[in-house]
Design an enzyme around this catalytic site. Structure first.
Site, PDB file in Angstrom:
ATOM      1  CG  ASN A 174       5.621 -11.781  -3.793  1.00  9.45           C
ATOM      2  OD1 ASN A 174       6.634 -11.095  -3.850  1.00  9.45           O
ATOM      3  ND2 ASN A 174       4.884 -12.039  -4.862  1.00  9.45           N
ATOM      4  CB  SER A 215      -1.461  -7.207  -2.855  1.00  9.09           C
ATOM      5  OG  SER A 215      -2.532  -6.643  -3.582  1.00  9.09           O
ATOM      6  CG  ASP A 225       1.866 -12.372  -8.190  1.00  6.87           C
ATOM      7  OD1 ASP A 225       2.712 -12.503  -7.295  1.00  6.87           O
ATOM      8  OD2 ASP A 225       2.132 -11.906  -9.310  1.00  6.87           O
ATOM      9  CG  HIS A 281       1.716  -8.334  -7.273  1.00  2.00           C
ATOM     10  ND1 HIS A 281       2.599  -8.800  -8.217  1.00  2.00           N
ATOM     11  CD2 HIS A 281       0.601  -7.957  -7.942  1.00  2.00           C
ATOM     12  CE1 HIS A 281       2.033  -8.704  -9.418  1.00  2.00           C
ATOM     13  NE2 HIS A 281       0.823  -8.201  -9.276  1.00  2.00           N
TER      14      HIS A 281
END
Length: 197
Positions: free
Chosen positions: A106, A135, A144, A108
């Site tokens: 992912n 990130s 997260d 972020h």
């Protein structure tokens, strides 16, 4: 060659960066499908590059778990080596995370663990910090909170709005994502090792 399924919810600027990168014959990854939880604007990028798309709205299912199961079924059709959540604004149910982990990453718009959640840019501005960041992480069942693959700082400038700050974070996110995919494909990053560290 690493095969990628990318999940989006919006404009898909990270998706576009991946599609453009993969046009280079030397780039060791290819997007094989793009999914979303709505009819996302970013599908236009997939269509331009001839990449198949699928869309599953959470509201079409009785609960998040059955939606997640259907999403997982769609992803598995493509047998990807890596699934990328890129601006995907829905929490993925634990069953899906567990089925795909650690090959689920992912992006972020914050320097995690600072400012997790859906409003990382807004939260950084509200906190009055002098810098935030971007990130790329391995997804786990927290918000997260997974192992960090890479990150970089981005300064907060006087007079920044949520939009202006986000617009400066996005190119950094894209660079980090492209590099992470490269490093995973080339074996410089071992996701299993990272997830169990």
């Amino acid at each position: 060659m690493l095969s990628l399924v990318v999940l989006i919810s919006g404009g898909g600027s990270n998706l576009r960066a991946l599609l453009e990168a993969s046009e280079d014959a030397e780039f060791p990854a290819r997007v094989v499908a793009v999914g979303a939880d709505r009819d996302a604007d970013g599908f236009a990028h997939a269509e331009e590059f001839g990449i198949p798309t699928f869309s599953l709205a959470l509201s079409s299912f009785p609960d998040r778990e059955s939606w997640g199961d259907a999403m997982l079924e769609q992803i598995r059709v493509w047998q990807p080596d890596l699934v990328i959540l890129s601006g995907f604004m829905k929490l993925v149910p634990p069953r899906v995370v567990d089925a795909l982990a650690p090959h689920l990453i992912n992006t972020h718009p914050a320097y995690l663990p600072e400012f997790p959640g859906a409003h990382g840019v807004r939260d950084a501005l509200a906190a009055g910090v002098p810098e935030t960041g971007a990130s790329v992480i391995v997804v786990d069942n927290g918000v997260d909170s997974g192992p960090i693959i890479s990150q970089r700082r981005v300064p907060v400038l006087p007079g920044d709005t949520e939009e202006s700050l986000h617009n400066r974070i996005k190119p950094v996110e894209r660079e980090l994502l492209i590099q992470a995919v490269l490093d995973i494909a080339n074996g410089h990053i071992d996701l299993k090792e990272l997830a169990t560290a």
